[in-house]
Design an enzyme around this catalytic site. Structure first.
Site, mmCIF file in Angstrom:
data_model
loop_
_atom_site.group_PDB
_atom_site.id
_atom_site.type_symbol
_atom_site.label_atom_id
_atom_site.label_comp_id
_atom_site.label_asym_id
_atom_site.label_seq_id
_atom_site.Cartn_x
_atom_site.Cartn_y
_atom_site.Cartn_z
ATOM 1 N N CYS A 75 17.671 41.567 10.913
ATOM 2 C CA CYS A 75 18.195 42.675 11.769
ATOM 3 C C CYS A 75 17.667 43.854 10.969
ATOM 4 C CB CYS A 75 19.792 42.662 11.482
ATOM 5 S SG CYS A 75 20.525 40.974 12.260
ATOM 6 N N ARG A 78 12.377 43.497 12.740
ATOM 7 C CA ARG A 78 13.113 42.780 11.924
ATOM 8 C C ARG A 78 14.337 41.904 12.945
ATOM 9 N NH1 ARG A 78 13.361 44.042 6.864
ATOM 10 N NH2 ARG A 78 15.409 42.959 6.581
ATOM 11 N N TRP A 97 18.782 40.556 15.217
ATOM 12 C CA TRP A 97 17.940 38.994 15.302
ATOM 13 C C TRP A 97 19.263 38.066 15.132
ATOM 14 C CZ3 TRP A 97 17.059 34.508 12.390
ATOM 15 C CH2 TRP A 97 16.044 33.630 13.014
ATOM 16 N N ASN A 152 23.084 43.492 7.759
ATOM 17 C CA ASN A 152 21.853 42.611 7.688
ATOM 18 C C ASN A 152 22.204 41.541 6.909
ATOM 19 O OD1 ASN A 152 19.324 41.446 7.892
ATOM 20 N ND2 ASN A 152 18.692 42.920 6.314
ATOM 21 N N GLY A 153 22.136 40.283 7.187
ATOM 22 C CA GLY A 153 22.268 39.105 6.403
ATOM 23 C C GLY A 153 23.351 38.006 6.946
ATOM 24 N N GLU A 209 -3.943 28.616 9.580
ATOM 25 C CA GLU A 209 -3.586 30.059 10.017
ATOM 26 C C GLU A 209 -3.963 30.276 11.638
ATOM 27 O OE1 GLU A 209 -1.668 32.002 8.975
ATOM 28 O OE2 GLU A 209 -2.043 34.181 9.809
ATOM 29 N N LYS A 258 -1.530 31.707 14.328
ATOM 30 C CA LYS A 258 -1.457 33.035 14.977
ATOM 31 C C LYS A 258 -1.695 32.983 16.555
ATOM 32 C CE LYS A 258 -1.063 35.522 12.723
ATOM 33 N NZ LYS A 258 -0.648 35.015 11.434
ATOM 34 N N GLU A 313 2.230 31.321 17.878
ATOM 35 C CA GLU A 313 3.133 32.344 17.649
ATOM 36 C C GLU A 313 3.169 33.711 18.738
ATOM 37 O OE1 GLU A 313 3.770 34.232 13.845
ATOM 38 O OE2 GLU A 313 1.898 34.385 13.545
ATOM 39 N N HIS A 369 -6.641 9.162 12.984
ATOM 40 C CA HIS A 369 -5.348 8.573 12.766
ATOM 41 C C HIS A 369 -4.263 8.927 13.752
ATOM 42 C CE1 HIS A 369 -7.489 7.148 9.093
ATOM 43 N NE2 HIS A 369 -7.892 8.552 9.040
ATOM 44 N N LYS A 406 9.907 39.964 11.952
ATOM 45 C CA LYS A 406 9.046 40.066 11.066
ATOM 46 C C LYS A 406 9.524 39.493 9.473
ATOM 47 C CE LYS A 406 5.231 41.898 9.228
ATOM 48 N NZ LYS A 406 3.942 41.137 9.596
HETATM 49 O O1 M6R Z 1 7.134 38.108 4.527
HETATM 50 P P1 M6R Z 1 6.653 36.702 4.298
HETATM 51 O O2 M6R Z 1 5.163 36.804 3.961
HETATM 52 O O3 M6R Z 1 7.544 36.028 3.181
HETATM 53 O O4 M6R Z 1 6.934 35.997 5.425
HETATM 54 C C1 M6R Z 1 6.295 34.626 5.593
HETATM 55 C C2 M6R Z 1 6.416 34.221 6.941
HETATM 56 O O5 M6R Z 1 7.722 34.460 7.538
HETATM 57 C C3 M6R Z 1 5.294 34.684 7.831
HETATM 58 O O6 M6R Z 1 3.985 34.668 7.388
HETATM 59 C C4 M6R Z 1 5.482 34.360 9.240
HETATM 60 O O7 M6R Z 1 4.989 32.914 9.332
HETATM 61 C C5 M6R Z 1 4.536 35.202 10.508
HETATM 62 N N1 M6R Z 1 5.188 35.235 11.524
HETATM 63 C C6 M6R Z 1 3.191 34.778 10.310
HETATM 64 O O8 M6R Z 1 2.435 35.753 11.298
#
Ligand code: M6R
Length: 608
Positions: A2, A27, A75, A101-102, A481, A485, A488, A504, A603
């Site tokens: 949030c 957020r 969120w 937020n939290g 990675e 990408k 997500e 395997h 984020k």
């Molecule tokens: O802010 P951070 O780097 O700690 O975040 C870690 C993950 O939440 C972040 O990398 C997430 O996997 C992203 N969606 C990747 O694009």
């Protein structure tokens, strides 16, 4: 998760709140709301859906006059995304409004007690407990009430609070959720993150845990939990205002990919002095570096993937044993650490709950903690023993690109620094690494300029159901990675496999037309990779290969080849990632997905 904002000043609050929230949508974005005090009443508008809906409902804030207000973009954690669960939340006579937020971990217990005392709840959120608790403890002194409520709450919170009895004051408090206060000409603003205030000020105060701020139109007073006033110094933020805006690009993600050459340069430049790697912020002498017995890299998501690359590079160059762990696993698995262990916590936001908890756990167990962090003044940056910043600037798109790339660079620099201190590379090798490192920004730029070829290829795969990414060594790390990408932001199922592991089990999923993305930048593993590519191709897979320029023989084992410039085997991920980022991006764009704000994500993941 949030995002929260608050404003008190000479201007109309609602447009400032909406503008601030637009910078915090990363957020969370399943609902949004604002509360504005016009001197007589606290008016509330909130709604399920994107901020756009709130903007329409309030005619961009025009229908909500007043110069004091708070806002929230959500969120969902407790209670589904709905109008009722959207923030702000209010007490029973609508004289107190709260954004949060939290997570209030003991909210059920508190809620039960409040219900026993006759309080009625309008939402399923944990936050509403805060509004009613404030109501219960308020006797004319807002600061005392807030502190009493803080003593009752367990969990994490950044709160913005407005009291009807105090039209000249906005209150805010934080514990384990980020909160900043910006001081501007003619008003003051609070927010969860810097981009929300950059338009108004560059001088911000980072709230520490359990600090409360009482904000008037022209002054700020900070307090600790004993109600004692404390002094705080502002931090000047150098970020470009434009850096937090889209600047003509269709999406933040695309803009941020294009910012990679500069971000990488900014991360490298201050740390190369002549032919030496100088990382002053490391806070370790060469002797201390030689004493390191083990490194543990702990992170989540893409930051974890950077850590997987880091393991190969640190072990290979500096000959130090490295373990890489997901923060959510590390924190509960009784890790074996001692004073010879260096724990490296990697995080873009510096606020990821699991990574922060892992940091605290490591310190408690006696390890030294180094943070590799992007957001200045964030919790991880402040709590780590030492922090090495990635100078990527603000990253807005939920899918990380430039921050990830800078994390890789930070890990290379560390490996080089450690290797030099431990004498595990020759001067000649070090010179070559430095030259390779300096070349990366231009090489990334060149790859970005070839985006059309990848876009064309991506358009052929918009209907893909499953995609597999395979690689060996650091190419396995980049496959992780690349796969994240893609999935997500495009919602196409994809998995990354160490290429030797396919047979395997997973190879049974390969059928006619399945797309397999094979990354092969490692000279010593080419032959092995070529065999793995042939294995999937003979079972019907369509193979897209990402390999080094000059490896023409790959064309015999692949259906489509993307070439990346040559560098040394350790740094290859920094180049191979670019086509993979572009591939994920163009698939998502082609499918019409909301690239910058994929569904169900946020984020900054400040819940565990
Ligand atoms: O802010 P951070 O780097 O700690 O975040 C870690 C993950 O939440 C972040 O990398 C997430 O996997 C992203 N969606 C990747 O694009």
């Amino acid at each position: 998760m949030c995002g929260i904002v608050g404003y008190i000043g000479e201007k109309q609050a609602a447009p400032i709140l909406l503008d601030g929230l637009s910078k915090l949508e990363y957020r969370g974005y399943d609902s949004a709301g604002i509360a504005v005090y016009d001197g007589e009443q606290i008016h509330l508008t909130k709604s399920k859906g994107r901020l756009k809906v709130l903007g329409e409902l309030t005619h961009d804030g025009e229908t909500m006059p007043g110069t004091l207000g708070i806002g929230h973009t959500r969120w969902a954690t407790h209670g589904e995304p709905s109008d009722a669960n959207a923030h702000p939340h209010m007490n029973r006579d609508k004289s107190i409004a709260v954004v949060h937020n939290g997570i209030i971990e003991n909210y059920l217990k508190l809620k039960k007690r409040l219900i026993d005392k006759g309080y009625e709840f309008m939402s399923d959120t944990d936050t509403e407990v805060v509004a009613h608790l404030l109501d219960r403890y308020y006797d004319g002194n807002p600061l005392a009430a807030i502190i009493k409520v803080m003593h009752r709450m367990e969990g994490s919170y950044a709160l913005g609070i407005v009291f009807k009895d105090h039209p000249d004051q906005l209150f805010a408090v934080r514990k384990d959720s980020p909160l900043i206060v910006g001081h501007t000409q003619g008003g003051n603003i609070i927010a969860s993150d810097v981009p929300a205030v950059l338009k108004y000020t560059r001088d911000v105060y980072f709230m520490e845990n359990e600090e409360v701020v009482c904000i008037r139109r022209d002054s700020l007073e900070f307090y600790n939990v004993d109600e004692e006033q404390i002094e705080k110094e502002p931090v000047h933020i150098d970020w470009d205002v434009d850096a937090a805006e889209k600047g003509g690009y269709e999406h933040f993600m695309l803009k941020e990919m294009y910012e990679q050459p500069k971000a990488i340069t900014d991360t490298i430049s201050p740390r190369i002095k002549g032919r030496d790697i100088v990382i002053e912020e490391l806070g370790m002498t060469d002797e201390e570096i030689r004493q390191i017995g083990k490194i543990m890299i702990v992170a989540c998501g893409s930051a974890y993937h950077a850590g997987v690359t880091g393991k190969y590079v640190l072990e290979g160059m500096a000959k130090i044993p490295v373990e890489v762990d997901l923060a959510s696993e590390f924190r509960y698995r009784d890790p074996l650490l001692d004073e010879k262990t260096l724990v490296i916590i990697i995080s873009q936001s510096g606020e990821t709950a699991d990574s922060l908890a892992a940091l605290r756990e490591s310190k408690e167990r006696g390890a030294k903690v180094l943070g590799i962090v992007n957001v200045i003044g964030s919790s991880i940056a402040r709590e780590a023993d030492n922090v090495m910043y990635t100078w990527a600037g603000p990253e807005i798109a939920v899918a990380t690109t430039k921050a990830y790339s800078c994390q890789l660079i930070a890990l290379y620099l560390l490996a080089m620094k450690f290797a030099a201190a431990r004498g595990t590379v020759t001067e000649k090798e070090m010179d070559a690494y430095i030259d390779d490192l300096k070349r990366i920004p231009d090489q990334v730029e060149m790859l970005l300029n070839n985006k059309n070829r990848i876009q064309k290829f991506a358009n052929r795969y918009l209907a893909a159901i499953d995609v597999f990414f395979i690689g060996r060594g650091v190419d396995y790390a980049i496959s992780l990675e690349g796969s994240l990408k893609l999935k997500e932001i495009s919602y196409i199922h994809s998995e990354a496999y160490a290429a030797g592991e396919l047979k395997h089990g997973t190879i049974s999923l390969i059928e006619d037309g399945t797309l397999v993305v094979a990354v092969l930048t490692q000279e010593k593993l080419y032959k092995k990779m070529l065999s793995n590519m042939v294995e999937v191709r003979t079972r019907g897979a369509f193979v897209l290969a990402v390999t080094n320029e000059g490896n023409d023989e790959v064309e015999r084992a692949a259906d489509y080849v993307i070439y990346v410039p040559r560098t040394n085997s350790y740094f290859a991920n920094s180049l191979a990632i670019v086509p993979l980022q572009l591939f994920g991006y163009y698939i998502a764009v082609g499918k019409g997905c909301d690239v910058d704000k994929p569904r169900n994500l946020a984020k900054s993941v400040t819940v565990e």
